[in-house]
Design a protein around this motif. Structure first.
Motif, mmCIF file in Angstrom:
data_model
loop_
_atom_site.group_PDB
_atom_site.id
_atom_site.type_symbol
_atom_site.label_atom_id
_atom_site.label_comp_id
_atom_site.label_asym_id
_atom_site.label_seq_id
_atom_site.Cartn_x
_atom_site.Cartn_y
_atom_site.Cartn_z
ATOM 1 N N LEU A 9 0.815 -1.211 0.000
ATOM 2 C CA LEU A 9 0.000 0.000 0.000
ATOM 3 C C LEU A 9 0.851 1.264 0.000
ATOM 4 N N ALA A 10 1.918 1.285 0.777
ATOM 5 C CA ALA A 10 2.771 2.473 0.831
ATOM 6 C C ALA A 10 3.369 2.792 -0.537
ATOM 7 N N MET A 11 3.775 1.764 -1.270
ATOM 8 C CA MET A 11 4.362 1.981 -2.598
ATOM 9 C C MET A 11 3.321 2.516 -3.576
ATOM 10 N N LEU A 12 2.101 2.001 -3.508
ATOM 11 C CA LEU A 12 1.035 2.506 -4.380
ATOM 12 C C LEU A 12 0.745 3.963 -4.052
ATOM 13 N N ARG A 13 0.674 4.280 -2.767
ATOM 14 C CA ARG A 13 0.433 5.663 -2.342
ATOM 15 C C ARG A 13 1.537 6.597 -2.835
ATOM 16 N N GLN A 14 2.762 6.107 -2.835
ATOM 17 C CA GLN A 14 3.906 6.935 -3.237
ATOM 18 C C GLN A 14 3.818 7.350 -4.710
ATOM 19 N N ILE A 15 3.177 6.552 -5.533
ATOM 20 C CA ILE A 15 3.025 6.902 -6.950
ATOM 21 C C ILE A 15 2.131 8.122 -7.095
ATOM 22 N N GLY A 16 1.162 8.236 -6.218
ATOM 23 C CA GLY A 16 0.252 9.381 -6.257
ATOM 24 C C GLY A 16 -1.145 8.978 -5.848
ATOM 25 N N VAL A 17 -1.757 9.774 -5.014
ATOM 26 C CA VAL A 17 -3.098 9.491 -4.518
ATOM 27 C C VAL A 17 -4.101 10.372 -5.248
ATOM 28 N N THR A 18 -5.129 9.741 -5.769
ATOM 29 C CA THR A 18 -6.211 10.434 -6.457
ATOM 30 C C THR A 18 -7.535 9.947 -5.864
ATOM 31 N N ALA A 19 -8.520 10.803 -5.885
ATOM 32 C CA ALA A 19 -9.847 10.404 -5.391
ATOM 33 C C ALA A 19 -10.911 10.944 -6.325
ATOM 34 N N PHE A 20 -12.019 10.225 -6.402
ATOM 35 C CA PHE A 20 -13.198 10.737 -7.096
ATOM 36 C C PHE A 20 -14.443 10.133 -6.475
ATOM 37 N N GLU A 21 -15.564 10.791 -6.761
ATOM 38 C CA GLU A 21 -16.862 10.281 -6.336
ATOM 39 C C GLU A 21 -17.620 9.837 -7.567
ATOM 40 N N THR A 22 -18.323 8.724 -7.429
ATOM 41 C CA THR A 22 -19.120 8.216 -8.534
ATOM 42 C C THR A 22 -20.165 7.255 -7.987
ATOM 43 N N ALA A 23 -21.231 7.094 -8.714
ATOM 44 C CA ALA A 23 -22.205 6.051 -8.398
ATOM 45 C C ALA A 23 -21.722 4.763 -9.052
ATOM 46 N N THR A 24 -22.054 3.630 -8.447
ATOM 47 C CA THR A 24 -21.724 2.338 -9.043
ATOM 48 C C THR A 24 -22.989 1.500 -9.101
ATOM 49 N N ILE A 25 -22.964 0.440 -9.879
ATOM 50 C CA ILE A 25 -24.114 -0.462 -9.931
ATOM 51 C C ILE A 25 -24.090 -1.447 -8.765
ATOM 52 N N TRP A 26 -23.017 -1.430 -7.975
ATOM 53 C CA TRP A 26 -22.869 -2.383 -6.880
ATOM 54 C C TRP A 26 -23.148 -1.785 -5.510
ATOM 55 N N ASN A 27 -23.262 -0.460 -5.425
ATOM 56 C CA ASN A 27 -23.455 0.221 -4.149
ATOM 57 C C ASN A 27 -24.606 1.199 -4.250
ATOM 58 N N ASP A 28 -25.201 1.536 -3.116
ATOM 59 C CA ASP A 28 -26.250 2.553 -3.074
ATOM 60 C C ASP A 28 -25.619 3.929 -2.949
ATOM 61 N N GLY A 29 -26.070 4.852 -3.775
ATOM 62 C CA GLY A 29 -25.586 6.225 -3.695
ATOM 63 C C GLY A 29 -24.183 6.405 -4.234
ATOM 64 N N ARG A 30 -23.749 7.665 -4.199
ATOM 65 C CA ARG A 30 -22.403 7.991 -4.669
ATOM 66 C C ARG A 30 -21.380 7.485 -3.656
ATOM 67 N N GLN A 31 -20.253 7.035 -4.177
ATOM 68 C CA GLN A 31 -19.177 6.495 -3.368
ATOM 69 C C GLN A 31 -17.916 7.316 -3.629
ATOM 70 N N ARG A 32 -17.114 7.499 -2.602
ATOM 71 C CA ARG A 32 -15.831 8.195 -2.760
ATOM 72 C C ARG A 32 -14.728 7.142 -2.740
ATOM 73 N N PHE A 33 -13.980 7.074 -3.832
ATOM 74 C CA PHE A 33 -12.879 6.127 -3.964
ATOM 75 C C PHE A 33 -11.558 6.881 -3.920
ATOM 76 N N GLU A 34 -10.576 6.274 -3.257
ATOM 77 C CA GLU A 34 -9.229 6.832 -3.204
ATOM 78 C C GLU A 34 -8.258 5.742 -3.620
ATOM 79 N N GLY A 35 -7.290 6.119 -4.464
ATOM 80 C CA GLY A 35 -6.303 5.150 -4.924
ATOM 81 C C GLY A 35 -5.308 5.790 -5.865
ATOM 82 N N VAL A 36 -4.680 4.959 -6.657
ATOM 83 C CA VAL A 36 -3.714 5.408 -7.647
ATOM 84 C C VAL A 36 -4.351 5.216 -9.024
#
Length: 160
Positions: A43-70
């Motif tokens: 996880l630390a190595m993935l974070r070091q590449i750069g952290v990005t986040a966005f919000e979106t609705a998915t077909i698997w979850n209720d409502g908008r979801q906030r995702f954080e990752g690379v």
């Protein structure tokens, strides 16, 4: 010639070693490695590449979801991948091919967090390849939904 070969080998060993649990292993046609021709990331190595986040609705979850990752684009750039196909694989052996040209800025994200919380294996984690489904009608298709691999743990890069 030896100098060129030796420097090529050194260039291929540019990634640090993971210190935590390996979450993602990337094999195949990559330029940067850290373990027997593959690239292992905690996880630390993935974070070091750069952290990005966005919000979106998915077909698997209720409502908008906030995702954080690379972003997939940043990860592939780190590995020197510019073309070809990705075979993305999940813990349960689900796999799907994804064209490298889909890894664009503002595109898919390898998420490690949903709504501010780490994702467990039971909750589609620890890594989930998600798209900003709300930003482009092209992302609202069965093809994109099939490429949204949860429990992602391996990617094999295949060059044309």
């Amino acid at each position: 010639m030896c100098m060129a070969l030796c420097s090529g080998s050194a260039a291929a060993e540019t990634l640090p070693q993971p210190e935590g649990q390996v979450l993602l292993t990337i094999t195949g046609a990559i330029e940067s490695t850290n373990h027997d021709g593959s690239a292992e990331f905690d996880l630390a190595m993935l974070r070091q590449i750069g952290v990005t986040a966005f919000e979106t609705a998915t077909i698997w979850n209720d409502g908008r979801q906030r995702f954080e990752g690379v972003t997939l684009a940043a990860l592939l750039a780190e590995l020197g991948v510019r073309d070809g196909t990705l075979n993305a694989q999940a813990v349960n052996n689900y796999s799907i091919e994804i064209p490298v040209d889909e890894a664009v800025p503002g595109g898919p994200l390898i998420a490690w967090s949903r709504n501010g919380k780490s994702m467990s294996l039971r909750d589609k984690g620890p890594l989930w390849l998600v798209y900003p489904y709300d930003t482009d009608p092209a992302y609202q298709s069965e093809v994109t939904f099939a490429r949204s691999v949860w429990q992602l743990n391996r990617i094999d890069v295949q060059r044309p």
